[in-house]
Motif scaffolding. Structure first.
Motif, PDB file in Angstrom:
ATOM      1  N   ARG A  32      -9.667   7.236   0.911  1.00 39.78           N
ATOM      2  CA  ARG A  32     -10.898   7.282   0.114  1.00 39.78           C
ATOM      3  C   ARG A  32     -11.372   8.725  -0.113  1.00 39.78           C
ATOM      4  O   ARG A  32     -12.107   8.993  -1.072  1.00 39.78           O
ATOM      5  CB  ARG A  32     -12.002   6.475   0.807  1.00 39.78           C
ATOM      6  CG  ARG A  32     -11.755   4.973   0.775  1.00 39.78           C
ATOM      7  CD  ARG A  32     -12.899   4.213   1.455  1.00 39.78           C
ATOM      8  NE  ARG A  32     -14.162   4.451   0.775  1.00 39.78           N
ATOM      9  CZ  ARG A  32     -14.596   3.778  -0.288  1.00 39.78           C
ATOM     10  NH1 ARG A  32     -13.838   2.817  -0.794  1.00 39.78           N
ATOM     11  NH2 ARG A  32     -15.769   4.039  -0.821  1.00 39.78           N
ATOM     12  N   TRP A  84      -7.301   4.469   5.848  1.00 39.51           N
ATOM     13  CA  TRP A  84      -8.084   3.995   4.696  1.00 39.51           C
ATOM     14  C   TRP A  84      -9.219   4.960   4.384  1.00 39.51           C
ATOM     15  O   TRP A  84      -9.490   5.264   3.212  1.00 39.51           O
ATOM     16  CB  TRP A  84      -8.633   2.598   4.994  1.00 39.51           C
ATOM     17  CG  TRP A  84      -9.404   1.990   3.875  1.00 39.51           C
ATOM     18  CD1 TRP A  84      -8.903   1.470   2.712  1.00 39.51           C
ATOM     19  CD2 TRP A  84     -10.828   1.820   3.817  1.00 39.51           C
ATOM     20  NE1 TRP A  84      -9.931   0.993   1.933  1.00 39.51           N
ATOM     21  CE2 TRP A  84     -11.119   1.186   2.581  1.00 39.51           C
ATOM     22  CE3 TRP A  84     -11.875   2.120   4.677  1.00 39.51           C
ATOM     23  CZ2 TRP A  84     -12.412   0.868   2.201  1.00 39.51           C
ATOM     24  CZ3 TRP A  84     -13.170   1.812   4.307  1.00 39.51           C
ATOM     25  CH2 TRP A  84     -13.433   1.189   3.070  1.00 39.51           C
ATOM     26  N   VAL A 130      -6.293  -3.896   6.789  1.00 36.56           N
ATOM     27  CA  VAL A 130      -7.260  -3.723   7.884  1.00 36.56           C
ATOM     28  C   VAL A 130      -8.032  -5.015   8.120  1.00 36.56           C
ATOM     29  O   VAL A 130      -8.229  -5.452   9.267  1.00 36.56           O
ATOM     30  CB  VAL A 130      -8.220  -2.560   7.574  1.00 36.56           C
ATOM     31  CG1 VAL A 130      -9.338  -2.494   8.613  1.00 36.56           C
ATOM     32  CG2 VAL A 130      -7.464  -1.242   7.538  1.00 36.56           C
ATOM     33  N   LEU A 171      -4.455  -1.385   1.369  1.00 33.25           N
ATOM     34  CA  LEU A 171      -4.674  -0.886   2.727  1.00 33.25           C
ATOM     35  C   LEU A 171      -5.938  -1.486   3.333  1.00 33.25           C
ATOM     36  O   LEU A 171      -5.960  -1.863   4.512  1.00 33.25           O
ATOM     37  CB  LEU A 171      -4.765   0.645   2.710  1.00 33.25           C
ATOM     38  CG  LEU A 171      -4.791   1.342   4.067  1.00 33.25           C
ATOM     39  CD1 LEU A 171      -3.601   0.932   4.916  1.00 33.25           C
ATOM     40  CD2 LEU A 171      -4.817   2.857   3.883  1.00 33.25           C
ATOM     41  N   GLY A 172      -6.998  -1.599   2.531  1.00 31.55           N
ATOM     42  CA  GLY A 172      -8.215  -2.243   3.015  1.00 31.55           C
ATOM     43  C   GLY A 172      -7.974  -3.693   3.394  1.00 31.55           C
ATOM     44  O   GLY A 172      -8.500  -4.181   4.407  1.00 31.55           O
ATOM     45  N   PHE A 179      -7.376   1.868   9.702  1.00 32.54           N
ATOM     46  CA  PHE A 179      -8.740   2.100   9.214  1.00 32.54           C
ATOM     47  C   PHE A 179      -8.974   3.591   8.975  1.00 32.54           C
ATOM     48  O   PHE A 179      -9.582   3.995   7.969  1.00 32.54           O
ATOM     49  CB  PHE A 179      -9.754   1.562  10.213  1.00 32.54           C
ATOM     50  CG  PHE A 179     -11.188   1.804   9.818  1.00 32.54           C
ATOM     51  CD1 PHE A 179     -11.727   1.189   8.694  1.00 32.54           C
ATOM     52  CD2 PHE A 179     -11.990   2.652  10.565  1.00 32.54           C
ATOM     53  CE1 PHE A 179     -13.047   1.413   8.323  1.00 32.54           C
ATOM     54  CE2 PHE A 179     -13.308   2.883  10.203  1.00 32.54           C
ATOM     55  CZ  PHE A 179     -13.835   2.262   9.076  1.00 32.54           C
ATOM     56  N   ALA A 197       0.836  -1.202   0.000  1.00 35.25           N
ATOM     57  CA  ALA A 197       0.000   0.000   0.000  1.00 35.25           C
ATOM     58  C   ALA A 197       0.872   1.255   0.000  1.00 35.25           C
ATOM     59  O   ALA A 197       0.572   2.233  -0.702  1.00 35.25           O
ATOM     60  CB  ALA A 197      -0.909  -0.010   1.227  1.00 35.25           C
ATOM     61  N   LYS A 209      -5.957   1.767  -2.118  1.00 29.86           N
ATOM     62  CA  LYS A 209      -7.177   1.449  -1.379  1.00 29.86           C
ATOM     63  C   LYS A 209      -7.309  -0.050  -1.150  1.00 29.86           C
ATOM     64  O   LYS A 209      -7.678  -0.500  -0.057  1.00 29.86           O
ATOM     65  CB  LYS A 209      -8.400   1.970  -2.137  1.00 29.86           C
ATOM     66  CG  LYS A 209      -8.457   3.470  -2.299  1.00 29.86           C
ATOM     67  CD  LYS A 209      -9.642   3.869  -3.173  1.00 29.86           C
ATOM     68  CE  LYS A 209      -9.627   5.353  -3.484  1.00 29.86           C
ATOM     69  NZ  LYS A 209     -10.738   5.744  -4.398  1.00 29.86           N
ATOM     70  N   GLN A 210      -6.992  -0.841  -2.173  1.00 27.78           N
ATOM     71  CA  GLN A 210      -7.146  -2.293  -2.064  1.00 27.78           C
ATOM     72  C   GLN A 210      -6.178  -2.884  -1.046  1.00 27.78           C
ATOM     73  O   GLN A 210      -6.576  -3.658  -0.161  1.00 27.78           O
ATOM     74  CB  GLN A 210      -6.943  -2.930  -3.437  1.00 27.78           C
ATOM     75  CG  GLN A 210      -8.012  -2.579  -4.454  1.00 27.78           C
ATOM     76  CD  GLN A 210      -7.635  -3.015  -5.868  1.00 27.78           C
ATOM     77  OE1 GLN A 210      -6.581  -3.602  -6.096  1.00 27.78           O
ATOM     78  NE2 GLN A 210      -8.501  -2.710  -6.833  1.00 27.78           N
TER      79      GLN A 210
END
Length: 289
Positions: free
Chosen positions: A253, A249, A193, A189-190, A246, A173, A186-187
């Motif tokens: 976004r 993230w 989490v 890091l998500g 989180f 990330a 985003k992918q």
């Protein structure tokens, strides 16, 4: 975006430090009451209240810092102070876990052999605990409480793989951020989490297994104490790290961070890698050896 000031920004008085202190007090009090089994349901309720207060404090404080940053109030000097502050914070966490690892090593390397009669202490062994077996882990207390050791296969090994994987996804990330590849950022890091949440869920499952099937509890002597203190405090740090990631993230976004300015993300990544390294030490010294 506002022009970045070159003066050292001094924030106004904030309620969040005292709110955080209150939350930590409630957490410590609730955990103590809960672990001691006194005051009935008050322990879990106070602990839950402390968790809620700490969550509100973290989101509120993070929000203030984000607003200040986007208002252009932070200079290069402020950025350096943030880096130094985070470095010292992680160093303090190293010392924190070092104290608990030190207690574990003291018990295993010094106290257990000494109670077993090592170093010309045969008389001490005969007086204090004649039937004592100087081997680790100690599966029986002087009061007769017996337990079973937690093996490293199964859930501990799975959680180790999960955390190691999460460290890789956090690094990917970061690379995606530096390369300005926002979708991948985003992918990855998500996913980091989600891996943190999975680790916490499996640790709860492990604790239920320990209490219900192995008889491994906080009152299971020095082995139970060190096991739950080390793994429990680590779990608390994973919870905080997951919450930080989180928040990052959510910021990603919203379009926050650039390759040149992303210390909030970087600080959270530092903390997550630290948590992963601590778990590797735990896995070796608590579960395997």
């Amino acid at each position: 975006m506002a022009v970045k000031t070159q003066q050292y920004y001094v924030p106004a008085q904030s309620p969040w430090p005292i709110v955080g202190a209150l939350g930590l007090f409630l957490l410590a009090t609730g955990a103590g009451l809960w672990a001691a089994g006194i005051a009935g349901i008050a322990g879990p309720v106070v602990f839950a209240a402390g968790t809620l207060v700490m969550t509100v404090m973290l989101f509120g404080w993070f929000g203030n810092v984000i607003d200040e940053s986007h208002s252009g109030l932070y200079s290069d000097q402020m950025d350096r102070s943030f880096r130094q502050g985070m470095s010292w914070f992680i160093f303090s966490e190293v010392m924190f876990f070092g104290a608990f690892f030190g207690a574990l090593f003291y018990a295993r390397i010094l106290a257990v052999p000494w109670l077993g009669g090592a170093g010309n202490n045969a008389m001490t062994n005969a007086v204090l605990w004649p039937d004592f077996s100087a081997s680790w882990p100690l599966l029986q207390t002087p009061g007769g409480i017996e337990t079973t050791a937690m093996g490293w296969l199964g859930l501990p090994l799975i959680n180790t793989i999960i955390l190691l994987t999460s460290s890789v996804t956090a690094h990917l990330a970061h690379l995606a951020l530096l390369q300005e590849r926002r979708p991948r950022l985003k992918q990855w890091l998500g996913l980091t989490v989600l891996l943190g949440l999975t680790f916490l869920a499996l640790q709860v499952w492990e604790y239920v297994h320990a209490y219900a099937e192995l008889g491994l509890r906080l009152d299971s002597g020095i082995y139970g104490n060190t096991f739950f203190l080390l793994t429990g405090f680590h779990g608390a740090h994973v919870t905080l790290g997951t919450l930080m990631l989180f928040v990052m993230w959510l910021r990603v976004r919203k379009g926050h961070f650039t390759p040149a300015q992303h210390f909030g993300f970087q600080a959270s990544s530092w903390y997550w890698h630290f948590v992963d390294v601590v778990w590797l030490c735990l896995f070796v010294f608590v579960y395997i050896l």
